[in-house]
Design an enzyme around this catalytic site. Structure first.
Site, PDB file in Angstrom:
ATOM      1  N   GLY A 104      14.434  26.238 -34.722  1.00 19.80           N
ATOM      2  CA  GLY A 104      12.823  26.798 -34.339  1.00 19.80           C
ATOM      3  C   GLY A 104      12.553  27.863 -35.340  1.00 19.80           C
ATOM      4  N   GLY A 106      12.697  31.338 -35.082  1.00 20.01           N
ATOM      5  CA  GLY A 106      13.520  32.516 -34.480  1.00 20.01           C
ATOM      6  C   GLY A 106      12.784  33.748 -34.816  1.00 20.01           C
ATOM      7  N   LYS A 126       6.924  36.957 -41.050  1.00 19.93           N
ATOM      8  CA  LYS A 126       8.404  36.582 -41.058  1.00 19.93           C
ATOM      9  C   LYS A 126       9.107  37.899 -40.491  1.00 19.93           C
ATOM     10  CE  LYS A 126      12.448  34.710 -43.171  1.00 19.93           C
ATOM     11  NZ  LYS A 126      12.961  33.992 -44.407  1.00 19.93           N
ATOM     12  N   ARG A 203       9.035  21.253 -41.657  1.00 15.47           N
ATOM     13  CA  ARG A 203      10.201  21.109 -42.258  1.00 15.47           C
ATOM     14  C   ARG A 203      10.724  19.892 -41.995  1.00 15.47           C
ATOM     15  NH1 ARG A 203      12.259  26.781 -42.255  1.00 15.47           N
ATOM     16  NH2 ARG A 203      10.369  27.916 -42.124  1.00 15.47           N
ATOM     17  N   ASP A 273      16.636  22.342 -41.813  1.00 16.72           N
ATOM     18  CA  ASP A 273      15.594  23.188 -41.449  1.00 16.72           C
ATOM     19  C   ASP A 273      14.890  23.617 -42.434  1.00 16.72           C
ATOM     20  OD1 ASP A 273      18.257  24.050 -40.996  1.00 16.72           O
ATOM     21  OD2 ASP A 273      17.285  25.967 -40.676  1.00 16.72           O
ATOM     22  N   ASN A 274      15.418  24.121 -43.620  1.00 15.86           N
ATOM     23  CA  ASN A 274      14.833  24.772 -44.774  1.00 15.86           C
ATOM     24  C   ASN A 274      14.399  23.658 -45.945  1.00 15.86           C
ATOM     25  OD1 ASN A 274      15.577  26.944 -43.584  1.00 15.86           O
ATOM     26  ND2 ASN A 274      17.724  27.197 -44.721  1.00 15.86           N
ATOM     27  N   ASP A 283      11.909  29.415 -47.156  1.00 14.59           N
ATOM     28  CA  ASP A 283      13.008  30.168 -46.740  1.00 14.59           C
ATOM     29  C   ASP A 283      13.824  30.759 -47.715  1.00 14.59           C
ATOM     30  OD1 ASP A 283      11.861  29.829 -44.171  1.00 14.59           O
ATOM     31  OD2 ASP A 283      13.662  28.954 -43.313  1.00 14.59           O
TER      32      ASP A 283
END
Ligand code: AMP
Ligand code: MG
Length: 525
Positions: A104, A106, A126, A203, A273-274, A283
Site C-alpha cells: 500500500g 506507505g 510522496k 499498480r 507493486d511498482n 516509483d
C-alpha cells in the site's frame, strides 16, 4: 465558493470505489476496500524548491498561483483543498519474486483528481507522512531521493518514455532519520515532499491484493473501474474486455521497458507493486542510468547478490510481472487460454519491437534478416571494455559510408574509459563490427543526413547520469538549489545539441565510480 487555484477538482477514485470504513490513522490490514482516507502530516517549515511549469500548465495552475502560500501549503500537505478527501491506496505485490502481502501507499497520499483540457490527472504527495500502510516505516521521504524522483520523472517524460510526472519539489523542514546503506549508520537528513501527477497511480499490486484475499467482488469492481475510466475505448467491461485490457497492459508494459533499454534506464525495483497499470515508469527509487554499457548492471545494492532487476533482465522481468497480473485476472475470466495466448505474444512482439528500436538507434531504415546478429554482436563488443552507452550511440551517428570501417573506433573514441584496452582481440572485434555496420549502411537508401537525424532523435545526448543527480543533491544539502534548476532545464531537451552544456556530455568522473548515490543506491529513501 471561489475555487482555490482554480483547480477543477473531479475526484473519481475515492468517489466510485469502496473505502476502508476505519478513519483512524493506524497500521492495519485493510479488507474489501481500495483505499483508506488519511490526512497528510503538517510539516515544520515547508519551503518550495522547484515547480514544473509544464505540469502546472497541464493542471491549469497559473504561475502566480504556484507562488502562493496556498500552493506551498497544499503541496506539502499542510492544507487540504476544500471538497477533497485525501487517501492512501491499498495494494500488495511480489517483491524480488516473493509475495509480500499488503504493502500500500506507505508514504504516498493522493490529494485529488483534476480535470483540465481533456486531461484527468491524479495528484499525489510522496513523503507526506504515515498512512495505514506505512508498516514499520515513517511515511517520509528525504531530500536526496525526492530530487532524484523529481528530476528523473520529468527527464523521462522529455525523453519520450512513458512516466508519471512531477509537479513540485519542496522541503518539509523536518529531519528524517535514514540508514542509507543499512549498515548501522543512521543519520538525520532533510525531509522533502514531491507532488507526483499521473492519470492514475494504479499498480499491478492493486489488483493482486484482492486475489490474495479471495475477494473477487472488489477485484471486479476495481478492474471494471479501471476499464471504464482509463481504457474506455475497450468497451463495456466483460470477460472479452478483460482480455483486451490485459493485452493492452502487456503492450504498454513492453513498450515502456523497450524505451528503458533504449535510453539506458535501470528501474532497480521492478516489483509488481511498482508496475503501473498504464505502463508508465513509476516509483523512482534506487534507479540508475547505464554509464558503462553492462547488461549485468543494477544500481540497487539491495539486489546486489542476485541482480534480479539488472539492465539486461528488465524485459524478462516485465513478462514475469505480467504473468502475475494474468494470474489475478484469471479470477474474473475463469479461463486460462486467452490469457496464456496473450502472454505468449510477449516474446513474439519483443522479437519485432526490440530490433526495431535498435535499428532506430543504429540509424537503419530498412529491415534486414541479419540485423539481429549485428545488434547482438554490438551488445557483446560494447561490454568488452568499459564503454559509455550514451556517448557511444550519439557519436556513432558521425560514422558514415564515406568512412573506412577502421575509422569507426576513432569516431566513437570518447565513449571508451580506457583507450589502451582497445587492442588485440577487442580491437579486432570492434573493427569487424564496424565492417558489418558499414556494409549494412551501404544497403540503405536514406542519406547520411537523414540517418543522423533519426539517430539523434533516438539516442539522447543528455541523460540524468547518476553523478549529476548526486551533485545536485550535494549542493542542495548545503542549501544551494541552483543545480536542480540547471539540470531540469538541460533535460527538457535531451536530444538537442546544447553547446553551453557540453560539460554534461561526458563520461562519469572517477570520483563517482564507487560513491554512494552515484553507483550504489539502496531502497532507503
Ligand atoms: P518501494 O520499494 O519504494 O516501492 O516501497 C515498497 C513499499 O514500502 C510501499 O508500500 C511503500 O509505500 C513502502 N515504503 C517505502 N518507504 C516508506 C517509508 N519511508 N514510510 C512508509 N512506507 C514506505
Ligand atoms: Mg513502490
Amino acid at each position: 465558493m471561489q475555487k482555490p487555484m482554480n483547480l477543477n477538482i473531479e475526484d473519481r477514485f475515492n468517489k466510485k470505489l469502496p473505502a476502508d470504513p476505519i478513519l483512524e490513522n493506524h497500521r492495519r490490514q485493510v479488507f474489501k476496500a481500495c483505499y483508506s482516507f488519511v490526512t497528510p502530516k503538517k510539516t515544520a517549515a515547508p519551503k518550495m524548491l522547484h515547480t514544473s511549469p509544464e505540469v502546472l500548465e497541464s493542471l491549469g495552475i497559473s504561475k502566480e498561483d504556484a507562488e502562493s502560500d496556498t500552493f506551498l501549503k497544499v503541496f506539502t500537505g499542510n492544507e487540504i483543498l476544500p471538497n477533497t478527501s485525501p487517501y492512501a491506496m491499498c495494494y500488495g505485490g511480489h517483491q524480488f519474486g516473493n509475495w509480500a502481502g499488503q504493502l500500500g501507499d506507505g508514504r504516498a497520499i493522493n490529494l485529488c483528481e483534476v480535470a483540465f483540457n481533456n486531461n484527468h490527472l491524479a495528484l499525489q504527495l510522496k513523503g507526506a507522512g504515515e498512512t495505514p500502510y506505512s508498516r514499520t516505516a515513517d511515511g517520509l521521504a528525504v531530500l536526496r531521493s525526492s530530487i532524484r524522483e523529481y528530476l528523473c520523472s520529468e527527464a523521462m517524460y522529455h525523453l519520450g518514455v512513458p512516466t508519471t510526472r512531477a509537479l513540485s519539489l519542496a522541503l518539509s523542514g523536518d529531519q528524517v532519520l535514514r540508514d542509507i546503506m543499512y549498515n548501522g549508520n543512521p543519520a538525520y537528513e532533510k525531509g522533502a515532499v514531491v507532488c507526483r501527477v499521473a492519470e492514475s497511480f494504479l499498480r499491478f499490486g492493486n489488483y493482486q491484493i484482492f486475489v490474495a484475499r479471495k475477494d473477487n467482488a472488489t477485484l471486479k469492481t476495481l478492474v471494471d473501474y479501471t476499464i471504464k475510466n482509463h481504457f474506455s475505448h475497450l468497451g463495456t467491461p466483460s470477460k472479452a474486455t478483460y482480455l483486451l485490457f490485459f493485452e493492452e497492459v502487456l503492450d504498454k508494459t513492453l513498450d515502456m521497458i523497450i524505451h528503458w533499454q533504449r535510453v539506458g534506464f535501470v528501474h532497480g525495483v521492478m516489483n509488481t507493486d511498482n508496475m503501473s497499470i498504464l505502463g508508465q515508469t513509476i516509483d523512482y527509487g534506487p534507479y540508475g542510468w547505464l554509464e558503462g554499457y553492462d547488461l549485468n548492471w543494477t544500481p540497487n545494492t539491495t539486489d546486489r547478490q542476485y541482480k534480479r532487476y539488472r539492465y539486461g533482465a528488465q524485459l524478462e522481468i516485465g513478462l514475469w510481472n505480467l504473468h502475475k497480473l494474468a494470474n489475478t485476472l484469471y479470477y474474473l475470466i475463469e479461463e486460462a487460454e486467452g490469457l496464456e495466448t496473450i502472454l505468449r505474444s510477449y516474446s513474439a512482439k519483443l522479437k519485432v519491437r526490440y530490433p526495431q528500436m535498435m535499428r532506430d538507434k543504429l540509424g537503419l531504415f530498412i529491415k534486414n534478416e541479419k540485423d539481429t546478429e549485428l545488434i547482438f554482436e554490438l551488445e557483446e563488443v560494447l561490454q568488452l571494455t568499459e564503454t559509455d552507452m550514451t556517448i557511444f550511440f550519439r557519436k556513432l551517428s558521425d560514422f558514415t559510408t564515406a568512412n573506412k570501417s577502421s575509422e569507426g573506433l576513432t569516431i566513437v573514441a570518447d565513449s571508451f574509459y580506457v583507450l589502451e584496452e582497445l587492442s588485440g582481440t577487442t580491437k579486432d572485434r570492434w573493427n569487424a563490427w564496424f565492417d558489418t555496420y558499414k556494409e549494412r549502411l551501404q544497403r540503405e537508401t536514406a542519406s547520411n543526413a537523414a540517418r543522423k537525424q533519426k539517430m539523434e532523435s533516438t539516442n539522447p545526448k543528455y541523460v540524468l547520469r547518476n553523478y549529476m543527480a548526486q551533485l545536485a543533491i550535494d549542493d542542495a544539502d548545503k542549501g544551494d538549489y541552483k543545480l536542480i534548476d540547471e539540470l531540469f532545464q538541460l533535460l527538457k531537451k535531451p536530444y538537442d545539441e546544447q553547446s553551453e552544456n557540453e560539460k554534461w556530455f561526458a563520461k562519469r568522473p572517477e570520483w563517482a565510480r564507487y560513491k554512494v548515490g552515484c553507483s550504489m543506491l539502496s531502497c532507503s529513501s
